[in-house]
Design a protein around this motif. Structure first.
Motif, PDB file in Angstrom:
ATOM      1  N   VAL A 194      -7.555  -0.476  11.267  1.00 32.04           N
ATOM      2  CA  VAL A 194      -6.914  -1.398  10.348  1.00 32.04           C
ATOM      3  C   VAL A 194      -6.898  -0.820   8.954  1.00 32.04           C
ATOM      4  N   LEU A 195      -7.880  -0.005   8.669  1.00 27.52           N
ATOM      5  CA  LEU A 195      -7.903   0.669   7.381  1.00 27.52           C
ATOM      6  C   LEU A 195      -6.828   1.732   7.353  1.00 27.52           C
ATOM      7  N   VAL A 204       0.840  -1.188   0.000  1.00 28.53           N
ATOM      8  CA  VAL A 204       0.000   0.000   0.000  1.00 28.53           C
ATOM      9  C   VAL A 204       0.877   1.242   0.000  1.00 28.53           C
ATOM     10  N   HIS A 239      -0.521   6.514   1.457  1.00 31.15           N
ATOM     11  CA  HIS A 239      -0.082   7.367   2.562  1.00 31.15           C
ATOM     12  C   HIS A 239       1.331   7.900   2.333  1.00 31.15           C
ATOM     13  N   ASN A 244      -4.839   0.447  16.130  1.00 31.88           N
ATOM     14  CA  ASN A 244      -4.308  -0.603  15.249  1.00 31.88           C
ATOM     15  C   ASN A 244      -4.314  -1.916  16.005  1.00 31.88           C
ATOM     16  N   TRP A 245      -5.103  -2.884  15.525  1.00 31.72           N
ATOM     17  CA  TRP A 245      -5.186  -4.092  16.348  1.00 31.72           C
ATOM     18  C   TRP A 245      -4.011  -5.029  16.187  1.00 31.72           C
ATOM     19  N   ALA A 250      -4.494   2.496  -2.206  1.00 31.72           N
ATOM     20  CA  ALA A 250      -5.049   2.338  -0.859  1.00 31.72           C
ATOM     21  C   ALA A 250      -5.800   1.018  -0.832  1.00 31.72           C
ATOM     22  N   ALA A 251      -6.029   0.486   0.344  1.00 30.62           N
ATOM     23  CA  ALA A 251      -6.704  -0.809   0.432  1.00 30.62           C
ATOM     24  C   ALA A 251      -7.506  -0.871   1.717  1.00 30.62           C
ATOM     25  N   VAL A 252      -8.767  -1.279   1.617  1.00 33.44           N
ATOM     26  CA  VAL A 252      -9.607  -1.409   2.809  1.00 33.44           C
ATOM     27  C   VAL A 252     -10.330  -2.746   2.804  1.00 33.44           C
ATOM     28  N   ALA A 253     -10.634  -3.213   4.001  1.00 35.33           N
ATOM     29  CA  ALA A 253     -11.378  -4.465   4.161  1.00 35.33           C
ATOM     30  C   ALA A 253     -12.619  -4.162   4.994  1.00 35.33           C
ATOM     31  N   LEU A 305     -16.414  -4.451   9.101  1.00 33.30           N
ATOM     32  CA  LEU A 305     -17.326  -3.381   9.475  1.00 33.30           C
ATOM     33  C   LEU A 305     -18.747  -3.814   9.195  1.00 33.30           C
ATOM     34  N   ALA A 354     -14.268  -0.301  13.214  1.00 37.29           N
ATOM     35  CA  ALA A 354     -12.883  -0.214  13.685  1.00 37.29           C
ATOM     36  C   ALA A 354     -12.015   0.162  12.498  1.00 37.29           C
ATOM     37  N   PRO A 355     -11.950   1.436  12.167  1.00 34.87           N
ATOM     38  CA  PRO A 355     -11.301   1.846  10.920  1.00 34.87           C
ATOM     39  C   PRO A 355      -9.781   1.838  10.987  1.00 34.87           C
ATOM     40  N   ILE A 363      -3.988   1.821   8.470  1.00 33.70           N
ATOM     41  CA  ILE A 363      -2.655   1.343   8.100  1.00 33.70           C
ATOM     42  C   ILE A 363      -2.603   0.899   6.642  1.00 33.70           C
ATOM     43  N   THR A 364      -3.704   1.052   5.939  1.00 31.62           N
ATOM     44  CA  THR A 364      -3.693   0.612   4.546  1.00 31.62           C
ATOM     45  C   THR A 364      -3.799   1.768   3.569  1.00 31.62           C
TER      46      THR A 364
END
Lengths: 328, 328, 328, 328
Positions: C155-156, B129, B132, C111-112, B149-152, B156, C152-153, C158-159
């Motif tokens: 984790v996002l 990624v 940032h 960040n988990w 960028a990458a989101v999961a 959520l 819980a954004p 960090i992406t």
């Protein structure tokens, strides 16, 4: 070809009993006692396979089986869950008959990277563990607790070492008075997935469980008594295929007049059925499981019920009222 | 009762094409172009659904579908995996046709608490990624990289918010030139589970995916082009039941002389079949998936292939030779 | 060089008040009201920073701060934990003053993958979420619940996407009446790590939190009120270094007769102290946190207290008695 | 009070050597051979503690220590990482001197719920494991592989069973020719955190590691040779406090003319220093670690380097060129 693995399968004694009963043309099976009760929507069944004959007919080990069947668990009702945890804890305590100072090792079988196989590791994670306190801080341990250790060797199993080897090694070193093994099971019927809990004093049978444990965990292999607690989280795809065939044949027989059908399926033996299923499920074959898409929330919930019940059953000092505080 | 959900289902255009072809009595479907090639054990199929007619017949959106079918992937061969990653990366790059400065948002759909639904989150975790870095440390970014960028959002989604709402919100704020959505799919055939990758420029269709995404992600809903990359990791239990019935009927028809059979199944309509399957799979119904017990290792491997291919396809500076260094 | 990041830091208003009080030579700070009470071993402090002057002196935003300080939480006592959850739930409910139909979005920052920064995601995971039920199954929702969503954004974050961008996008789409942000904090004092909970109506300040959130989450940036709940899980290494220096100087001053010392430290300004600390902590500098080795169990416990308190405070139908059943 | 735990601590022989050298007033320590080389930005140090005298002076076990020190690893450079993996693999292979048929058990120490302590479990997760293939599918194993098993018992350790008991049990059952233990370490200096790898044939020393392993893993306790691979991921807070005091005293001595200082610190003994640090760090004391906020990405990267190096060093059939395909 191992055609046996293309048979209908169940890890639940309750279902094996029903299957055997149907084959026997009745509900009585020689050498097997069954007693059923109902309590707040929970069907409790106490089965005792008393001799080799009963064991052979049912294809289950000799011993005691205590089963809780709660169809309504499917509808995520916190109050029912609480009730089940309560009854389960009480019955488990009675089943275990632990002496005051007995130490216990809880073994969470299964692979936590495969959701329906993760029950054992999840329970271990939630359990209140005390053995290290007895060893290193005996002063802080209050009355009413016993030494409990807990391991989840399944993650190890996927790394080149057989689960039973690991458990044997640990048992030899820490020498518990009792091993309690937690495992995800395969049931015969979809209705029982995530709604049934089975406790047995026979330990773990080789080949049972979601991930087909290769070797057994029982008093013969470990040298200490083993109680197994299991919850069905999958049905084998082979079982579903069998049921489809049977249901279709039954439907045709109902619909078609006369004895055409008798002729039709005369030659359709059990072996042919297995061949057809083998063909159907290739190339993945008997290694396929059927499981609900929401398996993650079901398994979380039932793991809490089991861990909670264990905490209460193992420690006199923990009551259902304050059990929640001990859930990790 | 929504009987549609008791139909055979496939998220793969390749399989939909075969099904439609069979029904049409040939392999030609009007409005659909297909081109097949083979390369080092990888069957590549390029399909173009050109008009509404083709779309209607195939029950798939108009657009381009690029499919990689690699039956041997089942046998965990590192060299083949490497070859697939290479071909996939090359073809993906051609498919995307990105301009030099285009920014990309990769969306990993699915629920990472359910193993066969975790492909999207796994790919996102492994992806390189850069967005940032472009924003906060532009000096360290070398030539040949683009903002990714990458989101999961699936984690959520299980917390009360629809995935599409989250993705829409993010797209509006970061305004990527392209969205790439990764998703675990349901195939029609067990053979394709974990051995097939599909790329399409139609985006994500509502109701597709292992977890039945409720809403689509495509240029209409997001306002930017969406390429979807999918891998089948399950077959619906409904599909397996259909296949069992069809195979049994076919077997009976083969075995039984004369036209008894024609009479027999005359009245066994599609609707009756669905009712029988509904009965069979209750109480869990259309919400059941069939998946291999070793799904964890398969999905790890294929997620690496996809993440690796994305890294190479998205950044000119990353070659297959050094791609491994960028896998997180 | 940003020398400010080499200052003593605290995210707790309570500690900022003590620091400011010492500098002011008293405990009264203009524009700030403080009220302290004790209840079953829990010190509760209610602070109101009423004007810009108080805000400037304390270097904290204007608003209300409610702090629970429970030194004994360190000794993992389930009964105390239960008491804290109870008091926290009651006080949180009073603090929030929600109207009957208000909907809430809980945002778990952090960040988990970094244990001391994982508080937010952990709370979100344990929370009872209902928004999707209101949307898709309104009949099953009983009286006394409100729509609660939780994301819980981090984790996002960090992406490649800023947390605040994601939250803003979600808030715009689901339009909650209130946002509650959960975050792990840095305290000034080791004693407060894992033993203090702070609630404030000022939202999240840029630069606060374990991972230095870049942007704020508050009514200005999100357009809806934001209540922040924070627990210190680390102390900055910079702070520890400051304290070491101060303690050493104090010790020398005590031990050395006469005014040698006055001369000695005359020239040792705040700036020189920061330079020394910068030198000491290089090459990692202000990015170092100090945290206990058992941070994993502490953070699990306190996340349960917070999630439990939120469940009770948000839903009238959940009481402390049955709260455990709603913890996920 | 165990004042020893308030001393400066390092798990690295390289740092112990420097400390001892300074105390000895030179770099020569009797009974210890050191050889240093540089290669592509990697400082390699080969140390041999040959006798009890050297061991006593350095406070490290007799044996060989091979250390890779790569300050630039801090700047996440994929090419350097690749180079380090290459050199590490080559040197590890030379260090191990395995015979063709030797079997290996890799033990990943540490707690994967605490990020800086998770190195061991992470490496185990990424490793290519083959022992089960040799046992159950010997035909599929090609030339050039050896049986490798891997376990991460640390998660067990937190569940009431000592890590060493579990490892001992497993070693007795699977009887490997060599154990390789992976562990996260504490260094003396912040510079070495996440930038240094140490290999030693002394095994694991009791009390070393991030989580203070209670018992050793070595040929005496396990009955087979143990090679330990360690990476410092934290510095003890006690060490940072020591350094702060030393730096401040040094600064004062530099700034203050005459012999005032000599008098000043005359009575400031090592014991007083420890008391001051004890006071400073209470109530958490010697159980505090200092670690970078981005520890998650560092530890992922270095775990890949170690796992990759192990794969290449353990299997002749795996070369650096195709090593990436074997990383799990």
């Amino acid at each position: 070809m191992d055609w046996n693995s293309y048979s209908i399968r169940t890890d639940l004694a309750l279902e094996a009993h029903q299957l055997a009963g149907v084959e026997q043309g009745g509900t009585e099976i020689p050498g097997v006692d069954v007693e059923q009760t109902d309590e707040s929507g929970i069907h409790i069944s106490r089965m005792h396979i008393k001799d080799m004959n009963g064991s052979r007919i049912m294809n289950k080990m000799m011993g005691h089986y205590l089963t809780f069947d709660v169809p309504e668990l499917r509808y995520k009702d916190p109050e029912l869950q609480h009730k089940v945890a309560e009854v389960f804890a009480r019955e488990l305590k009675g089943f275990l008959r632990l002496r005051e100072k007995d130490s216990v090792l809880v073994v969470g079988l299964g692979n936590w990277n495969v959701t329906p196989d993760a029950l054992g590791p999840l329970v271990v994670e939630k359990l209140f563990v005390t053995r290290h306190l007895f060893l290193h801080m005996p002063d802080v341990v209050k009355e009413g607790f016993r030494p409990v250790a807990a391991v989840a060797p399944g993650v190890l199993g996927i790394t080149g070492v057989e689960t039973s080897e690991i458990v044997k090694g640990i048992v030899e070193h820490i020498q518990p008075d009792l091993v309690i093994a937690i495992d995800a099971l395969a049931s015969r019927s979809l209705e029982r997935v995530n709604t049934t809990i089975q406790i047995t004093d026979t330990g773990i049978t080789p080949g049972a469980g979601v991930g087909n444990r290769r070797k057994g965990l029982n008093i013969q292999t470990l040298g200490v008594p083993v109680v197994a607690i299991g919850v069905p989280t999958v049905v084998d795809a082979v079982t579903i295929a069998h049921d489809t065939i049977d249901l279709l044949i039954q439907r045709i027989e109902r619909d078609v007049p006369g004895n055409t059908c008798a002729q039709l399926f005369e030659n359709f033996t059990e072996q042919e059925k297995k061949q057809l299923i083998h063909e159907l499920l290739q190339p993945l074959g008997q290694n396929l499981m059927v499981t609900p898409k929401e398996i993650d929330t079901f398994i979380e919930d039932i793991a809490s019920v089991v861990a909670n019940g264990l905490n209460v059953a193992l420690h006199d000092a923990i009551t259902m009222e304050d059990a929640a505080m001990y859930l990790q």
